[in-house]
Design a protein around this motif. Structure first.
Motif, PDB file in Angstrom:
ATOM      1  N   PRO A  47    -107.384  13.626 -13.865  1.00 33.13           N
ATOM      2  CA  PRO A  47    -108.367  12.585 -13.536  1.00 33.13           C
ATOM      3  C   PRO A  47    -107.804  11.196 -13.850  1.00 33.13           C
ATOM      4  CG  PRO A  47    -109.290  14.248 -15.016  1.00 33.13           C
ATOM      5  CD  PRO A  47    -107.817  14.483 -14.942  1.00 33.13           C
ATOM      6  N   MET A  48    -108.245  10.210 -13.088  1.00 35.14           N
ATOM      7  CA  MET A  48    -107.826   8.841 -13.390  1.00 35.14           C
ATOM      8  C   MET A  48    -108.290   8.473 -14.788  1.00 35.14           C
ATOM      9  SD  MET A  48    -110.503   6.235 -11.525  1.00 35.14           S
ATOM     10  CE  MET A  48    -110.330   6.871  -9.883  1.00 35.14           C
ATOM     11  N   ARG A  49    -107.574   7.555 -15.389  1.00 28.35           N
ATOM     12  CA  ARG A  49    -107.942   7.086 -16.722  1.00 28.35           C
ATOM     13  C   ARG A  49    -109.137   6.142 -16.598  1.00 28.35           C
ATOM     14  NH1 ARG A  49    -102.925   7.660 -19.559  1.00 28.35           N
ATOM     15  NH2 ARG A  49    -102.417   9.841 -19.151  1.00 28.35           N
ATOM     16  N   LEU A  50    -110.081   6.311 -17.476  1.00 31.41           N
ATOM     17  CA  LEU A  50    -111.312   5.529 -17.422  1.00 31.41           C
ATOM     18  C   LEU A  50    -111.357   4.419 -18.468  1.00 31.41           C
ATOM     19  CD1 LEU A  50    -113.740   8.544 -16.915  1.00 31.41           C
ATOM     20  CD2 LEU A  50    -112.749   7.031 -15.169  1.00 31.41           C
ATOM     21  N   ALA A  51    -110.334   4.348 -19.314  1.00 31.23           N
ATOM     22  CA  ALA A  51    -110.327   3.395 -20.432  1.00 31.23           C
ATOM     23  C   ALA A  51    -110.600   1.963 -19.993  1.00 31.23           C
ATOM     24  CB  ALA A  51    -109.005   3.480 -21.189  1.00 31.23           C
ATOM     25  N   LYS A  58    -112.276   5.064 -23.080  1.00 34.42           N
ATOM     26  CA  LYS A  58    -111.308   5.785 -23.906  1.00 34.42           C
ATOM     27  C   LYS A  58    -111.924   7.096 -24.405  1.00 34.42           C
ATOM     28  CE  LYS A  58    -107.922   4.863 -27.516  1.00 34.42           C
ATOM     29  NZ  LYS A  58    -106.760   5.241 -26.769  1.00 34.42           N
ATOM     30  N   TYR A  59    -113.182   7.034 -24.814  1.00 34.17           N
ATOM     31  CA  TYR A  59    -113.920   8.228 -25.231  1.00 34.17           C
ATOM     32  C   TYR A  59    -114.025   9.215 -24.063  1.00 34.17           C
ATOM     33  CZ  TYR A  59    -117.909  11.114 -26.644  1.00 34.17           C
ATOM     34  OH  TYR A  59    -118.745  12.168 -26.940  1.00 34.17           O
ATOM     35  N   LEU A  60    -114.342   8.705 -22.888  1.00 32.49           N
ATOM     36  CA  LEU A  60    -114.500   9.567 -21.718  1.00 32.49           C
ATOM     37  C   LEU A  60    -113.179  10.219 -21.313  1.00 32.49           C
ATOM     38  CD1 LEU A  60    -116.920   7.301 -19.652  1.00 32.49           C
ATOM     39  CD2 LEU A  60    -117.496   9.207 -21.189  1.00 32.49           C
TER      40      LEU A  60
END
Length: 129
Positions: A47-51, A58-60
């Motif tokens: 999955p793409m990074r959501l940070a 970052k938690y996600l």
């Protein structure tokens, strides 16, 4: 009348979350479909990074890694390498309950794939029943 398709991969969860600016609904939709028809392919693509894309991203990112590892282990599938990258772990602990008693419960029952990432959730965090 066309039938809506469920989100089938964690990659789609992240993409839908960014587009909708909501993580939890796409994740629940994914889990509903996954439990109905489990497939290892759901975790193959990173999955793409959501940070930098969503609040608490970052938690996600770590949560997605935990989901992939937890469900893969439950089904005795190989764990996706992307889920073990450093960006999929938190540096400081995060608890879904803030009280001291709640934290003690989460320390005891949090699944290993979450605990190792410093995410402390209930043992049924991925339950859809």
């Amino acid at each position: 009348m066309p039938v809506a398709t469920r989100i089938a991969t964690l990659r789609e969860v992240a993409e839908t979350a960014v587009a909708a600016v909501d993580f939890w609904f796409p994740l629940r939709d994914f889990l509903d479909g996954f439990y109905a028809s489990p497939k290892a392919a759901a975790f193959e693509e990173e999955p793409m990074r959501l940070a930098d894309r969503l609040p608490h991203g970052k938690y996600l990112d770590a949560y997605l890694g935990a989901v992939a590892e937890h469900l893969s282990r439950e089904h005795r599938w190989p764990v996706a390498p992307w889920s073990r990258e450093a960006a999929r772990f938190l540096e400081t602990p995060s608890f879904t309950m803030k009280s001291h008693g709640g934290r003690m419960i989460l320390l005891a029952e949090s699944p290993p794939a979450f605990r190792v990432r410093n995410i402390f959730v209930s043992e049924n965090a991925l339950s859809r029943a």
